[in-house]
Design an enzyme around this catalytic site. Sequence first.
Site, PDB file in Angstrom:
ATOM      1  N   LYS A  27       0.830  -1.201   0.000  1.00  0.00           N
ATOM      2  CA  LYS A  27       0.000   0.000   0.000  1.00  0.00           C
ATOM      3  C   LYS A  27       0.871   1.259   0.000  1.00  0.00           C
ATOM      4  O   LYS A  27       0.642   2.185  -0.788  1.00  0.00           O
ATOM      5  CB  LYS A  27      -0.914  -0.016   1.234  1.00  0.00           C
ATOM      6  CG  LYS A  27      -2.111   0.876   1.135  1.00  0.00           C
ATOM      7  CD  LYS A  27      -2.992   0.742   2.379  1.00  0.00           C
ATOM      8  CE  LYS A  27      -3.799  -0.547   2.385  1.00  0.00           C
ATOM      9  NZ  LYS A  27      -4.441  -0.820   3.697  1.00  0.00           N
ATOM     10  N   ARG A  96      -3.078   3.018   8.599  1.00  0.00           N
ATOM     11  CA  ARG A  96      -3.409   1.879   7.723  1.00  0.00           C
ATOM     12  C   ARG A  96      -2.247   0.911   7.672  1.00  0.00           C
ATOM     13  O   ARG A  96      -1.129   1.290   7.395  1.00  0.00           O
ATOM     14  CB  ARG A  96      -3.700   2.389   6.312  1.00  0.00           C
ATOM     15  CG  ARG A  96      -4.585   3.611   6.280  1.00  0.00           C
ATOM     16  CD  ARG A  96      -4.589   4.301   4.917  1.00  0.00           C
ATOM     17  NE  ARG A  96      -5.202   3.496   3.877  1.00  0.00           N
ATOM     18  CZ  ARG A  96      -5.246   3.865   2.600  1.00  0.00           C
ATOM     19  NH1 ARG A  96      -4.673   5.006   2.215  1.00  0.00           N
ATOM     20  NH2 ARG A  96      -5.816   3.097   1.706  1.00  0.00           N
ATOM     21  N   GLY A 105      -6.265 -11.388   8.955  1.00  0.00           N
ATOM     22  CA  GLY A 105      -5.899 -11.429  10.366  1.00  0.00           C
ATOM     23  C   GLY A 105      -5.095 -10.216  10.791  1.00  0.00           C
ATOM     24  O   GLY A 105      -4.929  -9.939  11.970  1.00  0.00           O
ATOM     25  N   HIS A 457     -11.217 -30.542   5.764  1.00  0.00           N
ATOM     26  CA  HIS A 457     -11.225 -31.930   5.302  1.00  0.00           C
ATOM     27  C   HIS A 457     -11.918 -32.041   3.951  1.00  0.00           C
ATOM     28  O   HIS A 457     -11.400 -32.625   3.003  1.00  0.00           O
ATOM     29  CB  HIS A 457     -11.931 -32.802   6.349  1.00  0.00           C
ATOM     30  CG  HIS A 457     -12.066 -34.240   5.949  1.00  0.00           C
ATOM     31  ND1 HIS A 457     -13.185 -34.731   5.313  1.00  0.00           N
ATOM     32  CD2 HIS A 457     -11.202 -35.271   6.059  1.00  0.00           C
ATOM     33  CE1 HIS A 457     -13.005 -36.023   5.074  1.00  0.00           C
ATOM     34  NE2 HIS A 457     -11.805 -36.375   5.520  1.00  0.00           N
ATOM     35  N   SER A 784      12.719 -42.688 -14.693  1.00  0.00           N
ATOM     36  CA  SER A 784      11.493 -41.913 -14.603  1.00  0.00           C
ATOM     37  C   SER A 784      11.114 -41.843 -13.134  1.00  0.00           C
ATOM     38  O   SER A 784      10.970 -42.868 -12.468  1.00  0.00           O
ATOM     39  CB  SER A 784      10.385 -42.578 -15.421  1.00  0.00           C
ATOM     40  OG  SER A 784       9.186 -41.873 -15.211  1.00  0.00           O
ATOM     41  N   CYS A 852       6.885 -39.273 -14.005  1.00  0.00           N
ATOM     42  CA  CYS A 852       5.504 -39.670 -14.247  1.00  0.00           C
ATOM     43  C   CYS A 852       4.793 -39.588 -12.906  1.00  0.00           C
ATOM     44  O   CYS A 852       5.423 -39.557 -11.874  1.00  0.00           O
ATOM     45  CB  CYS A 852       5.416 -41.057 -14.842  1.00  0.00           C
ATOM     46  SG  CYS A 852       6.212 -42.340 -13.867  1.00  0.00           S
TER      47      CYS A 852
END
Length: 900
Positions: A27, A96, A105, A457, A784, A852
């Site tokens: 800001k 601010r 928070g 969850h 791989s 992979c």
Amino acid sequence: MTAHETDKYVYDFAEGNKDLKDLLGGKGANLAEMTNLGLPVPPGFTITTGACQAYLATGREPDGLAGQIEAHLEALERAMGRRLGDPHDPLLVSVRSGARFSMPGMMETVLNVGLNDRSVVGLSNQAGRNDRFAWDSYRRLIQMFGKTVCEVPGEEFEHALDEAKRVKGTHDDLDLDAGDLRGLVETYKKIFAKHTGREFPQEPREQLDLAIRAVFESWNAERAILYRRQERIPADLGTAVNVVAMVFGNLGPDSGTGVAFTRDPGSGAQGIYGDYLANAQGEDVVAGIRNTVPLQELERLDKTSYDQLLDIMARLEGHYQDLCDIEFTIERGKLWMLQTRVGKRTAAAAFVIAGQLVDEGLIDLDEALHRVNGAQLAQLMFPRFQLDHGIEAVATGIGASPGAASGAVVFTSARAVELAAEGKAVILVRRETNPDDLNGMIAAQGILTSRGGKTSHAAVVARGMGKTCVSGADEIEVNVPAKRFTVGGHTVAEGDVVSIDGTTGKVYLGEVPVTPSEVVQYFEGTLDPERTDDALVRAVHRIMTHADTRRRLAVRTNADTGADAARARRFGAEGIGLCRTEHMFLGDRRELVERLILAATDADRTDALAALLPLQRQDFVEIFREMAGLPVTVRLIDPPLHEFLPPLEQLAVNVAVAQERGEDVAKEEALLAAVRRMHEENPMLGLRGVRLGLVIPGLFAMQVRAIAEAAVAVTRDGGTACPEIMVPLVGAVQELETVRAEAEKIIAEVVGDSGVEVLIGTMIEVPRAALTAGQIAEAAQFFSFGTNDLTQMGWGFSRDDVEGAFFWRYLELGIFGISPFESIDRDGVGRLIRIAAEEGRAARPGLKLGVCGEHGGDPDSVHFFHEVGLDYVSCSPFRVPVARLEAGRAAIETTGSDSR
Ligand code: ADP
Ligand code: MG
Ligand code: MG
């Protein structure tokens, strides 16, 4: 720590710029930038993040800070011609917070600092004897100061305000007159005193200092700490504090406050988007206390300010070369800019805007590629609800797992399973889910919860399953025993249809029509980017094409069938990185597998394998044809063989039923005995992968033969096949050597002089393999990385169990910010990959390296694989475009992803 009298802790807006975000916060840096552009920003200063760090380290303001604040405050007072809180003509300021990253928070803003029982009168006089305005400003100060600085419960103030309106018989705060507001101030002060044990501070400078200190301390608020841990934001950055001279949007109808975007953040379309509220202050616009008007209305209300605002927005866009959002206030016809930043946008808007900015010559294609990301592209590939469906959402929760889903509401896992078995689409609705809901979540089309966030969850498990999920829709009251939920006056009973949008978090009653994604149509080749007027498709095409020219990583796909392979090729796959052979043992071939498992003699087993050979060969022929000369990595059978047998309970029932009926139960009994014999406590760590090949004679040999014969057959027909045989679960080079010796003999025999070349390599998915990669590379033509197993064994997490059982808790505690099965754990599992890549290549220069597993299509993981120097990633067909895009981004970004 020594005192740094010379440390500079306070910067006037004129001294900063937009690149000083680490020092001044987002800001502050942008306020400075606007000031230096000559835009009308109320004067003020920024206290640095360094001051905050020093305060948090020692628990007190660093030496020199108080003096520097004093000096800047005096300069501000001189500039404004007023003194802070002066009883006759007060200067008021806002305090601010503003960190490098915005953070839930953290302390918000306190407006009107400097007001007290005396200066409120001065403010009124200053405003032409506007008592109402002055008392309104004062009550706002006590409310904001009480709540954010002194932790007085905000509801108490809100109740008092509601009560004042009730007494007055109104719902509109504008109907409260000066007397009412003055009374409210008295009530507020009592609330303040009750909760803090002291009177509301009357001394302006004390108000200012307490507010600044509260901003510092809010850096360590519980929610902020948690958020940083999850987002991996360093804990020691600290926040800056901005002190800004107040301007007033609540001075009457010729004043007001608003927010705006320089383009539509939803679609990316050019034009002005914003909301305006006359006679209001600060957060009123977003708080929804009164109905705002579209920004365009301002043209009628105050044309001068409107024109000036449009002019400023155009300048900001040109300057930041991106969509900006702004906050502004008009005080009696004079426009003031209070904030700007590069604005958030939807996935579609990100692509469209990046394309537009290239057209406008503001940015180049590299920059456009940098500004979009794979997560956005993935979002655009889900089917979504039709845009013009015109149905109002009844609730909005958190878009926890994207997609669009409609179905009948159910409230229990059991009912979800029942209805799904009848072929019904269901939406599982719960307050929160827990591990007992797993079956219901699998059966459901989508999941809707009234509690919990992005790491609940429900959210975690749904994302893992690729299921649509809206979590934390707290307008919904779920009543499981009564089998219904209520929302905004509607009651929804079991069986009623609802629709949920896992991207926006919106919940609709009834069925909302779904449209397939136009982006997928483009990838499928059914929508021509040159001929469509769809701005999104054109932008995606352009940026994807650029990504392909930039990327170093090749992108392959995981595909087990010709159909998958064909689709993946349309999506841009350049080969198959993982062809699982286990599905070739399913369906009507199960019977042959049972024969193989039950074989009493070598001859029985040889027979069973001989019967499987031609079937497998045909599978490979189809895949090799489809991939026409592109490499195809075939993994020899991996899962434990008992996975191909029916479950124990089912067999026991079959035997009992057959016995009852007097039927021949010899085979059922033999299977039952086999299942009992083969039972493993930890199947994931048991007889599987290369171990099967070493224990069951002829099994791998049959597969190798089928692969080689198929390759030769395709070549004879004029095609090209490039098979790469991959041995799973190797932990020691001796395992690979044994398999390889046998395989090479077979290959030599089958291939003859056909010109077919078959590579033999291994997966690196057991930690020991990664740590002995130098040895293993002697016997492997390629590696791989099987990142799923490597993660599973690296962490000691049984994937099928832990995600549902406790990952939500780990995420909540911030032990990791994202499931290591979703995004590669760079520090641990990633380190194993790094070691294996380095030591493998040291032993065998030019060793081909790929990955992979699902991580191959995860944006952040793709960047990591690029950095480690792999040759390719392989992922599910649907993820191939995401991997292409991110591989391109990785190639132009030397310093990792910057998606925050
Ligand atoms: P947030 O980070 O939540 O956006 P801000 O610090 O931007 O918080 O403050 C919220 C709102 O308060 C601003 O949008 C603006 O309307 C109002 N505000 C802040 N400072 C001032 C000021 N000096 N004068 C008038 N209004 C202000
Ligand atoms: Mg703001
Ligand atoms: Mg594996």
